[in-house]
Write a protein that holds these residues in place. Sequence first.
Motif, mmCIF file in Angstrom:
data_model
loop_
_atom_site.group_PDB
_atom_site.id
_atom_site.type_symbol
_atom_site.label_atom_id
_atom_site.label_comp_id
_atom_site.label_asym_id
_atom_site.label_seq_id
_atom_site.Cartn_x
_atom_site.Cartn_y
_atom_site.Cartn_z
ATOM 1 N N ASN A 163 14.223 -4.848 -11.788
ATOM 2 C CA ASN A 163 12.986 -5.308 -12.422
ATOM 3 C C ASN A 163 11.956 -5.855 -11.437
ATOM 4 O O ASN A 163 11.050 -6.605 -11.826
ATOM 5 N N LYS A 164 12.082 -5.497 -10.175
ATOM 6 C CA LYS A 164 11.109 -5.957 -9.189
ATOM 7 C C LYS A 164 9.811 -5.142 -9.309
ATOM 8 O O LYS A 164 9.836 -3.920 -9.392
ATOM 9 N N THR A 165 8.688 -5.845 -9.331
ATOM 10 C CA THR A 165 7.406 -5.161 -9.283
ATOM 11 C C THR A 165 7.174 -4.675 -7.857
ATOM 12 O O THR A 165 7.901 -5.045 -6.932
ATOM 13 N N ARG A 166 6.184 -3.858 -7.661
ATOM 14 C CA ARG A 166 5.886 -3.352 -6.318
ATOM 15 C C ARG A 166 5.489 -4.491 -5.379
ATOM 16 O O ARG A 166 5.855 -4.488 -4.200
ATOM 17 N N VAL A 167 4.766 -5.455 -5.913
ATOM 18 C CA VAL A 167 4.378 -6.608 -5.097
ATOM 19 C C VAL A 167 5.624 -7.392 -4.672
ATOM 20 O O VAL A 167 5.787 -7.754 -3.497
ATOM 21 N N GLU A 168 6.510 -7.635 -5.619
ATOM 22 C CA GLU A 168 7.727 -8.381 -5.314
ATOM 23 C C GLU A 168 8.623 -7.616 -4.350
ATOM 24 O O GLU A 168 9.249 -8.208 -3.458
ATOM 25 N N LEU A 169 8.671 -6.291 -4.514
ATOM 26 C CA LEU A 169 9.496 -5.476 -3.630
ATOM 27 C C LEU A 169 8.951 -5.499 -2.206
ATOM 28 O O LEU A 169 9.718 -5.563 -1.236
ATOM 29 N N ALA A 170 7.645 -5.471 -2.055
ATOM 30 C CA ALA A 170 7.037 -5.521 -0.718
ATOM 31 C C ALA A 170 7.426 -6.818 -0.011
ATOM 32 O O ALA A 170 7.789 -6.823 1.175
ATOM 33 N N HIS A 171 7.361 -7.938 -0.733
ATOM 34 C CA HIS A 171 7.748 -9.220 -0.139
ATOM 35 C C HIS A 171 9.242 -9.256 0.170
ATOM 36 O O HIS A 171 9.665 -9.811 1.199
ATOM 37 N N LEU A 172 10.056 -8.652 -0.706
ATOM 38 C CA LEU A 172 11.502 -8.625 -0.488
ATOM 39 C C LEU A 172 11.847 -7.823 0.758
ATOM 40 O O LEU A 172 12.712 -8.224 1.554
ATOM 41 N N LEU A 173 11.197 -6.687 0.944
ATOM 42 C CA LEU A 173 11.439 -5.864 2.130
ATOM 43 C C LEU A 173 11.133 -6.643 3.406
ATOM 44 O O LEU A 173 11.898 -6.609 4.375
ATOM 45 N N GLN A 174 10.012 -7.360 3.397
ATOM 46 C CA GLN A 174 9.645 -8.137 4.582
ATOM 47 C C GLN A 174 10.639 -9.266 4.830
ATOM 48 O O GLN A 174 11.043 -9.515 5.973
ATOM 49 N N LYS A 175 11.060 -9.925 3.775
ATOM 50 C CA LYS A 175 11.996 -11.049 3.919
ATOM 51 C C LYS A 175 13.376 -10.569 4.349
ATOM 52 O O LYS A 175 14.020 -11.181 5.214
ATOM 53 N N HIS A 176 13.838 -9.469 3.769
ATOM 54 C CA HIS A 176 15.203 -8.996 4.011
ATOM 55 C C HIS A 176 15.352 -8.346 5.383
ATOM 56 O O HIS A 176 16.348 -8.557 6.079
ATOM 57 N N GLN A 218 0.830 -1.205 0.000
ATOM 58 C CA GLN A 218 0.000 0.000 0.000
ATOM 59 C C GLN A 218 0.867 1.259 0.000
ATOM 60 O O GLN A 218 0.562 2.244 -0.678
ATOM 61 N N VAL A 219 1.985 1.200 0.749
ATOM 62 C CA VAL A 219 2.915 2.333 0.787
ATOM 63 C C VAL A 219 3.569 2.525 -0.570
ATOM 64 O O VAL A 219 3.621 3.647 -1.116
ATOM 65 N N LEU A 220 4.061 1.454 -1.159
ATOM 66 C CA LEU A 220 4.763 1.531 -2.446
ATOM 67 C C LEU A 220 3.836 2.000 -3.567
ATOM 68 O O LEU A 220 4.267 2.671 -4.505
ATOM 69 N N ASP A 221 2.561 1.637 -3.464
ATOM 70 C CA ASP A 221 1.602 2.057 -4.485
ATOM 71 C C ASP A 221 1.382 3.572 -4.495
ATOM 72 O O ASP A 221 0.877 4.128 -5.472
ATOM 73 N N GLN A 248 6.788 6.465 -10.241
ATOM 74 C CA GLN A 248 7.858 5.594 -10.727
ATOM 75 C C GLN A 248 9.230 6.162 -10.377
ATOM 76 O O GLN A 248 10.144 5.421 -9.995
ATOM 77 N N ASP A 249 9.368 7.482 -10.490
ATOM 78 C CA ASP A 249 10.643 8.115 -10.139
ATOM 79 C C ASP A 249 10.934 7.961 -8.650
ATOM 80 O O ASP A 249 12.069 7.658 -8.256
ATOM 81 N N GLU A 250 9.921 8.130 -7.823
ATOM 82 C CA GLU A 250 10.111 7.977 -6.380
ATOM 83 C C GLU A 250 10.435 6.542 -6.027
ATOM 84 O O GLU A 250 11.242 6.273 -5.120
ATOM 85 N N LEU A 251 9.845 5.604 -6.745
ATOM 86 C CA LEU A 251 10.129 4.188 -6.501
ATOM 87 C C LEU A 251 11.586 3.872 -6.817
ATOM 88 O O LEU A 251 12.242 3.123 -6.083
ATOM 89 N N GLU A 252 12.101 4.457 -7.895
ATOM 90 C CA GLU A 252 13.507 4.230 -8.252
ATOM 91 C C GLU A 252 14.433 4.817 -7.198
ATOM 92 O O GLU A 252 15.463 4.236 -6.861
ATOM 93 N N ARG A 253 14.080 5.989 -6.672
ATOM 94 C CA ARG A 253 14.895 6.590 -5.611
ATOM 95 C C ARG A 253 14.799 5.779 -4.320
ATOM 96 O O ARG A 253 15.768 5.669 -3.570
ATOM 97 N N PHE A 254 13.635 5.220 -4.066
ATOM 98 C CA PHE A 254 13.451 4.333 -2.915
ATOM 99 C C PHE A 254 14.406 3.144 -3.024
ATOM 100 O O PHE A 254 15.103 2.790 -2.070
ATOM 101 N N LYS A 255 14.464 2.528 -4.211
ATOM 102 C CA LYS A 255 15.376 1.396 -4.433
ATOM 103 C C LYS A 255 16.833 1.827 -4.301
ATOM 104 O O LYS A 255 17.667 1.087 -3.769
ATOM 105 N N PHE A 256 17.128 3.037 -4.791
ATOM 106 C CA PHE A 256 18.504 3.546 -4.710
ATOM 107 C C PHE A 256 18.980 3.592 -3.266
ATOM 108 O O PHE A 256 20.093 3.179 -2.948
ATOM 109 N N HIS A 257 18.147 4.116 -2.366
ATOM 110 C CA HIS A 257 18.534 4.221 -0.958
ATOM 111 C C HIS A 257 18.647 2.847 -0.298
ATOM 112 O O HIS A 257 19.430 2.676 0.638
#
Length: 218
Positions: free
Chosen positions: A42-55, A9-12, A16-25
């Motif tokens: 190439n992570k989708t927002r759904v995949e990134l959400a799961h990655l954040l939780q796992k990592h 919900q946060v990532l949504d 797109q530019d903010e998402l790239e900067r989010f990944k950069f940090h």
Amino acid sequence: MATAKFLLQVLDELSQDELERFKFHLQNTIEFKSIATGLLENKTRVELAHLLQKHFAEQALDISKHVLLQIPRHDLVTKMFGKGDMSDSEGRDPEKRKRGRVGDCGTASSLSENEMPTSKKNKVETKVLKDKTLMALAETMGHNWKQIGIQFLELKGYVIDQCELKEATVILQSFEMLKSWRNREKEEATALKLHSILANGKCPIGSEQLECLLEDNP
């Protein structure tokens, strides 16, 4: 998977530019365990959400909030997380609470005054540190000064950035960083306190480099 759902919900809410900067940090930081570039590509927002939780596990929300404040999206933090503690907007390390516990690295509690060798404890200056002493210490830090400032002296990220922009050489940048710590601690900025923090075995500075803290006695 409630955390991943909330993170999605946060990532949504990000462009797109903010998402790239989010990944950069997420991949360019020493304030928490970074994520490798390859894992973010190439992570989708759904995949990134799961990655954040796992990592990041239980720290996923705190670190995500911290990164949002670096973008900066303070409005989104307020909307999704509530007002609460906004000190992360000034670069606070999201793992600070962990380091604050007894036995963790980077705090004065990790090496108490009683654990310091008596011969040295009696020599350590108890007055506020002088510029001369801070400069002597700065000359020994090298390129580790940023890590020392953030991880061990718990300075905020924007303070480190200001030190780097203000001076052109590593030594003077280190000196400015130490002065910032002294200014924050005020009358508590003693050689004893600084020695007890930096003498932690995990700090990238040797005991011989700390000798200058023992030499500034009246």
